[in-house]
Design an enzyme around this catalytic site. Structure first.
Site, PDB file in Angstrom:
ATOM      1  N   HIS A 223       0.822  -1.208   0.000  1.00  0.00           N
ATOM      2  CA  HIS A 223       0.000   0.000   0.000  1.00  0.00           C
ATOM      3  C   HIS A 223       0.855   1.256   0.000  1.00  0.00           C
ATOM      4  CE1 HIS A 223       0.884  -0.723   4.259  1.00  0.00           C
ATOM      5  NE2 HIS A 223       0.737   0.584   4.429  1.00  0.00           N
ATOM      6  N   ASP A 225       0.848   4.909   1.958  1.00  0.00           N
ATOM      7  CA  ASP A 225       0.202   5.501   3.134  1.00  0.00           C
ATOM      8  C   ASP A 225      -0.663   6.712   2.794  1.00  0.00           C
ATOM      9  OD1 ASP A 225       1.223   3.551   4.728  1.00  0.00           O
ATOM     10  OD2 ASP A 225       2.700   4.813   5.737  1.00  0.00           O
ATOM     11  N   ARG A 293       5.026  -8.680  17.223  1.00  0.00           N
ATOM     12  CA  ARG A 293       5.738  -7.519  16.670  1.00  0.00           C
ATOM     13  C   ARG A 293       4.997  -6.250  17.101  1.00  0.00           C
ATOM     14  NH1 ARG A 293       5.470  -3.944  12.258  1.00  0.00           N
ATOM     15  NH2 ARG A 293       7.219  -3.920  10.800  1.00  0.00           N
TER      16      ARG A 293
HETATM   17  O1  LIG Z   1       4.356  -1.387  11.286  1.00  0.00           O
HETATM   18  C1  LIG Z   1       5.006  -1.143  10.273  1.00  0.00           C
HETATM   19  O2  LIG Z   1       6.198  -1.410  10.167  1.00  0.00           O
HETATM   20  C2  LIG Z   1       4.336  -0.490   9.069  1.00  0.00           C
HETATM   21  C3  LIG Z   1       2.876  -0.337   9.174  1.00  0.00           C
HETATM   22  C4  LIG Z   1       2.262   0.274   7.964  1.00  0.00           C
HETATM   23  O3  LIG Z   1       2.700   0.131   6.862  1.00  0.00           O
HETATM   24  C5  LIG Z   1       1.067   1.087   8.154  1.00  0.00           C
HETATM   25  O4  LIG Z   1       0.563   1.177   9.283  1.00  0.00           O
HETATM   26  O5  LIG Z   1       0.589   1.662   7.180  1.00  0.00           O
HETATM   27 FE   LIG Z   2       1.933   1.739   5.700  1.00  0.00          FE
END
Ligand SMILES: O=C(O)CCC(=O)C(=O)O
Ligand SMILES: [Fe+2]
Length: 315
Positions: A223, A225, A293
């Site tokens: 995706h 952001d 994680r």
């Molecule tokens: O947690 C991550 O390393 C990335 C999360 C991510 O891509 C998002 O929240 O859009």
């Molecule tokens: Fe992201």
């Protein structure tokens, strides 16, 4: 929140990613709603574009698919739509060039530990039934089963879900937000650091290998952001767990226009990964294969109308 989540889920169904469905996690995170998730890191490998670091250390070029462990930065051209939007919104919020960086020292290990403790206290009040649990510090949205609850408004006496960050936790969060904001402004040579403002969602995530129960659990899809969250112009991730020891899988992958990973970030407690939020930084999180994680997503907007106050937890 449930209704919002459903709306998101249905919107999500319209998205495609090379013919496949897009991140469900992305769906939760859309404006107003609850939140979402995901993850990841920051890697690197745009060797052709490597230029410098925010501390001017010499950058060691890495071959494709190699991660950078030391503080480092890469610069490259912004996606056209990204530049056009910022130029219209606030030219003093434009980066000198787009890019990404990974850095240590913005938050101490003790601070990361305190933030992780805050996240775990919140997560203990809920928890998604699939592999992704999120807690949005601004709205209070917390995954619970296949839905969301609001940790701030649910009556702790009746629902057992009262979530009250202490004053010191609020100060810590606001301080970390501010330090990352200044680091982002410096790294991308934003002419007016004050034009960068925190935006929502701003959330803790806990990702595991549990089978997905809803689209929100599918945190591993590619995706952008800016498209997923709307108001994001600069994304940062403060990692709160260690790749390889606390969990396996779960690296953050940067992708080229073919969907091929060109760089990655291995999450490490206290490591901050930040990047411009346009399609120049398309990414995804690898599926976690074991362990938990934890990460904190903190993003900045150039749109004054989308700014939120870091100390206004609970809206
Ligand atoms: O947690 C991550 O390393 C990335 C999360 C991510 O891509 C998002 O929240 O859009
Ligand atoms: Fe992201």
């Amino acid at each position: 929140l449930q209704a919002k989540a459903k709306t998101k889920a249905s919107r999500r169904g319209n998205h495609t990613d090379n013919g496949t469905k897009k991140s469900s996690i992305s769906a939760w995170l859309m404006p107003g709603a609850a939140v979402a998730i995901v993850a990841i890191c920051f890697g690197i490998c745009y060797q052709n574009f490597a230029k410098d670091t925010i501390r001017n250390e010499q950058v060691v070029l890495a071959p494709a698919n190699q991660s950078f462990i030391e503080p480092t930065q890469r610069q490259f051209e912004c996606a056209k739509a990204y530049t056009a939007e910022l130029r219209h919104l606030r030219p003093d919020c434009l980066p000198a060039s787009c890019g990404r960086f990974v850095h240590y020292g913005i938050a101490t290990e003790a601070e990361a530990a305190a933030l992780l403790a805050l996240a775990k206290r919140g997560f203990a009040l809920g928890g998604g039934s699939g592999g992704a649990t999120i807690l949005d510090l601004h709205s209070g949205a917390l995954s619970l089963g296949q839905k969301f609850v609001n940790v701030y408004t649910v009556d702790g006496r009746n629902g057992g879900r009262g979530f009250v960050p202490t004053e010191s936790e609020r100060r810590l969060y606001a301080g970390v937000v501010n330090r990352i904001r200044l680091a982002v402004a410096a790294a991308f040579k934003v002419s007016n650091a004050e034009s960068l403002r925190l935006t929502k969602p701003t959330f803790f995530s806990r990702l595991t290998s549990a089978e997905a129960r809803t689209q929100h659990d599918e945190y591993w899809h590619s995706h952008v952001d800016k498209d997923t969250y709307g108001s994001f112009h600069y994304t940062s991730l403060l990692y709160l767990a260690n790749y390889g020891t606390d969990f396996t899988g779960g690296r953050f992958l940067f992708l080229d226009s073919n969907g091929t990973s060109t760089a990655f970030v291995e999450p490490r407690t206290g490591r901050v990964s930040a990047f411009t939020s346009g399609s120049e930084n398309t990414h995804r999180v690898e599926r976690v294969t074991s362990g938990q994680r934890f990460a904190l997503t903190i993003a900045f907007t150039c749109d004054p109308a989308a700014a939120i106050d870091p100390s206004a937890m609970g809206g």
